[in-house]
Design a protein around this motif. Sequence first.
Motif, PDB file in Angstrom:
ATOM      1  N   LEU A  35       1.204  -1.218   0.328  1.00 41.72           N
ATOM      2  CA  LEU A  35      -0.156   0.115   0.197  1.00 41.72           C
ATOM      3  C   LEU A  35       0.797   1.229   0.174  1.00 41.72           C
ATOM      4  CD1 LEU A  35      -2.616  -1.146   2.697  1.00 41.72           C
ATOM      5  CD2 LEU A  35      -2.487  -1.061   0.253  1.00 41.72           C
ATOM      6  N   THR A  38       0.717   3.567  -2.622  1.00 44.06           N
ATOM      7  CA  THR A  38      -0.200   4.528  -3.226  1.00 44.06           C
ATOM      8  C   THR A  38      -0.560   5.471  -1.820  1.00 44.06           C
ATOM      9  OG1 THR A  38      -1.423   3.367  -1.585  1.00 44.06           O
ATOM     10  CG2 THR A  38      -1.627   2.937  -3.257  1.00 44.06           C
ATOM     11  N   TYR A 191       0.184   8.115 -10.081  1.00 40.00           N
ATOM     12  CA  TYR A 191       0.305   9.620 -10.902  1.00 40.00           C
ATOM     13  C   TYR A 191      -1.013   9.680 -10.012  1.00 40.00           C
ATOM     14  CZ  TYR A 191       3.067   7.137 -14.549  1.00 40.00           C
ATOM     15  OH  TYR A 191       3.877   6.646 -15.136  1.00 40.00           O
ATOM     16  N   LYS A 192      -0.560  10.946  -9.749  1.00 39.27           N
ATOM     17  CA  LYS A 192      -2.082  12.295  -8.918  1.00 39.27           C
ATOM     18  C   LYS A 192      -2.434  12.827  -9.863  1.00 39.27           C
ATOM     19  CE  LYS A 192      -2.733  11.883  -4.415  1.00 39.27           C
ATOM     20  NZ  LYS A 192      -4.035  11.517  -4.756  1.00 39.27           N
ATOM     21  N   ASP A 210      -6.338   9.757  -9.238  1.00 37.90           N
ATOM     22  CA  ASP A 210      -5.731   8.964  -9.215  1.00 37.90           C
ATOM     23  C   ASP A 210      -5.045   7.232 -10.046  1.00 37.90           C
ATOM     24  OD1 ASP A 210      -4.471   9.841  -7.181  1.00 37.90           O
ATOM     25  OD2 ASP A 210      -4.514   7.894  -5.859  1.00 37.90           O
ATOM     26  N   VAL A 211      -4.170   7.598 -10.613  1.00 35.05           N
ATOM     27  CA  VAL A 211      -3.720   6.306 -11.734  1.00 35.05           C
ATOM     28  C   VAL A 211      -2.773   5.470 -11.037  1.00 35.05           C
ATOM     29  CG1 VAL A 211      -3.439   4.918 -13.910  1.00 35.05           C
ATOM     30  CG2 VAL A 211      -5.005   7.035 -13.453  1.00 35.05           C
ATOM     31  N   ILE A 212      -2.906   4.206 -10.471  1.00 33.09           N
ATOM     32  CA  ILE A 212      -2.014   3.224  -9.731  1.00 33.09           C
ATOM     33  C   ILE A 212      -1.605   2.020 -10.530  1.00 33.09           C
ATOM     34  CG2 ILE A 212      -1.033   1.965  -8.077  1.00 33.09           C
ATOM     35  CD1 ILE A 212      -3.462   3.829  -6.007  1.00 33.09           C
ATOM     36  N   THR A 213      -0.138   1.944 -11.062  1.00 37.69           N
ATOM     37  CA  THR A 213      -0.033   0.117 -11.846  1.00 37.69           C
ATOM     38  C   THR A 213       0.961  -0.420 -11.034  1.00 37.69           C
ATOM     39  OG1 THR A 213       1.968   1.862 -12.884  1.00 37.69           O
ATOM     40  CG2 THR A 213      -0.523   1.841 -14.388  1.00 37.69           C
ATOM     41  N   ASP A 214       0.500  -1.655 -11.036  1.00 38.32           N
ATOM     42  CA  ASP A 214       1.372  -2.827  -9.754  1.00 38.32           C
ATOM     43  C   ASP A 214       2.168  -3.213 -11.237  1.00 38.32           C
ATOM     44  OD1 ASP A 214       0.795  -1.980  -7.387  1.00 38.32           O
ATOM     45  OD2 ASP A 214      -1.273  -1.606  -8.377  1.00 38.32           O
ATOM     46  N   ARG A 247      -1.632  -4.644 -13.087  1.00 37.28           N
ATOM     47  CA  ARG A 247      -2.977  -4.062 -12.062  1.00 37.28           C
ATOM     48  C   ARG A 247      -2.941  -2.627 -12.343  1.00 37.28           C
ATOM     49  NH1 ARG A 247      -5.708  -3.299  -6.139  1.00 37.28           N
ATOM     50  NH2 ARG A 247      -7.419  -2.976  -6.301  1.00 37.28           N
ATOM     51  N   THR A 248      -3.805  -2.373 -13.134  1.00 30.48           N
ATOM     52  CA  THR A 248      -3.995  -0.515 -12.946  1.00 30.48           C
ATOM     53  C   THR A 248      -5.583  -0.159 -12.666  1.00 30.48           C
ATOM     54  OG1 THR A 248      -2.581  -0.626 -15.350  1.00 30.48           O
ATOM     55  CG2 THR A 248      -3.923   1.342 -15.101  1.00 30.48           C
ATOM     56  N   SER A 249      -5.769   0.409 -11.693  1.00 33.68           N
ATOM     57  CA  SER A 249      -6.596   1.606 -11.380  1.00 33.68           C
ATOM     58  C   SER A 249      -6.809   2.580 -11.166  1.00 33.68           C
ATOM     59  CB  SER A 249      -6.857   0.937 -10.013  1.00 33.68           C
ATOM     60  OG  SER A 249      -5.682   2.150  -9.226  1.00 33.68           O
ATOM     61  N   THR A 250      -7.818   3.148 -11.672  1.00 30.94           N
ATOM     62  CA  THR A 250      -8.324   4.484 -11.777  1.00 30.94           C
ATOM     63  C   THR A 250      -9.409   5.026 -10.602  1.00 30.94           C
ATOM     64  OG1 THR A 250      -7.871   4.396 -14.132  1.00 30.94           O
ATOM     65  CG2 THR A 250      -8.503   6.320 -12.830  1.00 30.94           C
ATOM     66  N   ALA A 251      -9.220   6.310  -9.992  1.00 30.38           N
ATOM     67  CA  ALA A 251      -9.912   6.509  -8.824  1.00 30.38           C
ATOM     68  C   ALA A 251     -10.217   7.976  -9.222  1.00 30.38           C
ATOM     69  CB  ALA A 251      -9.726   5.970  -7.872  1.00 30.38           C
ATOM     70  N   ASP A 275     -10.295  -0.661 -11.629  1.00 30.06           N
ATOM     71  CA  ASP A 275      -8.987  -1.849 -12.329  1.00 30.06           C
ATOM     72  C   ASP A 275      -9.067  -2.648 -13.294  1.00 30.06           C
ATOM     73  OD1 ASP A 275     -10.364  -4.157 -11.202  1.00 30.06           O
ATOM     74  OD2 ASP A 275      -8.521  -3.365  -9.028  1.00 30.06           O
TER      75      ASP A 275
END
Lengths: 407, 78
Positions: A35, A38, A191-192, A210-214, A247-251, A275
Amino acid sequence: MPKVEREVVVVVTRVLKQAVSSRLTVRALSLCGALVGTLVASSFVSGATLPPDSVDLMYHNYDGGGMKINGPSLLVRKSIGPQVSVTGHHYVDSISAASVDVIASGASEYEEERTEMSGGVDFLYEKAILSAGYTNSSENDYEANTAYFGIAQDFFGDLTSLSLAYARGWDDVGKRDQDRSEFEEANRQNYKLGVTQVLTKNAIIGLDVDVITDEGKLENPYRSNRFIDPGDATNFLVQEENYPDTRTSTAFGLRGMYYLPYRASIKAEYRYFNDSWDIQSHTYDIAYSHAFQESWIFEVSYRLYTQDQAEFYSDLFPFANSQTHYGRDKELSTYDGTTIGFGVSYEIKQGVIPFVKRMQFSLQGDYLDYQYENFRDVTAEGSFLPGDEPLYQFDAWVTRTSLIVEF
Amino acid sequence: MKIRLLTRFVVIALLSTMGVACADFKPWVKPYERDNLADPIMSLSRNGFADTYMHHVYQAREGARGAEGGTGGGCGCN
């Protein structure tokens, strides 16, 4: 309110915007460092004014779902000249775990500790603040390192504040009895974007993206999924989880606050999340804050979280390796969560204590309740056929005691 | 793909913002009208790290992550 006092309040507001420049994770089971990447999000600054020197001391306690987590947090901020401010943060989670995941895996209750250290620097340049920092989170089965960079600037007569940030995380994931050289990697990029806008003299809104890639080892190595025993349909067998490697998520988060005709405020928030694992969620949050006399503020809040499951989730698979990816992590299932929160804070303003510009003591408590729609409790007492166990649910209390002193 | 789209969005937003910010902008909420906004009761993160901590309680128990906000609020006075 007198002008001088108002200016103090303005500075205080700025400080609070920036005093959260630390990264902390609270973990369920032993997979928590994931975590950290993030969390840098929280370090956003809001442009054009460096925060004052301060100490933010907190003690947190979580109790529910078989987990007990508590420990201290200490965040110190110190300016170096008129343009630079540095922060240091130390955080500890002392964990006692006997959750449904631990018991279902056949393990017994265990205790361990996670320590997190971070440092950061903010640099003021005209109306912009440049921020950078580094965090290390360490425990016996997870090592997480995160670096971040951000910039924030005010525009339009300081009615608009824009923030951008990038963070990168490098984690090593393993098991407690595993040699560190055998740990697997999990890397992360975050990326924020954040915009805050003053609408009227009583209203403000904010938008966060927020875009997060794992990439890497994204499974919890302790958890397993289950499938029907091919030799005995009244029984089930288990196998290791197998998640996708990426995993790529967008919030998107939208929030607003309004100052009521008396000294009180109401805050409303909505967040949409999805995601590449097909998880989709909605979060609704509303809070009411009410001042009492000059120094007291009372707050009550309500939060609702709803989530649809990941595409590869199932509580019970028909047979082993029945699909490419499979997982039974309850955080991937379909469920709802509600929180009822309350808090009280007491503020001592400048002039009461020598050398102290402001001091705030606060107590906060939250009651969390999670109800799962397709995750069953295999530890439930009684005799059940696979898939007939009662649905899982748990509740928890979270309390925080904090002291913020500004010099 | 999403990252590329977001990057474009950010660049366009930045350029637009910088362009407009260079103009002679008259704020519709004057600095002397921001008393209420400057009140701590209007801060999105009044309790410092104690507020940030809750984001992580949720992150450990929910599939969603990010866009928690929690910073900001206040009057925008400098």
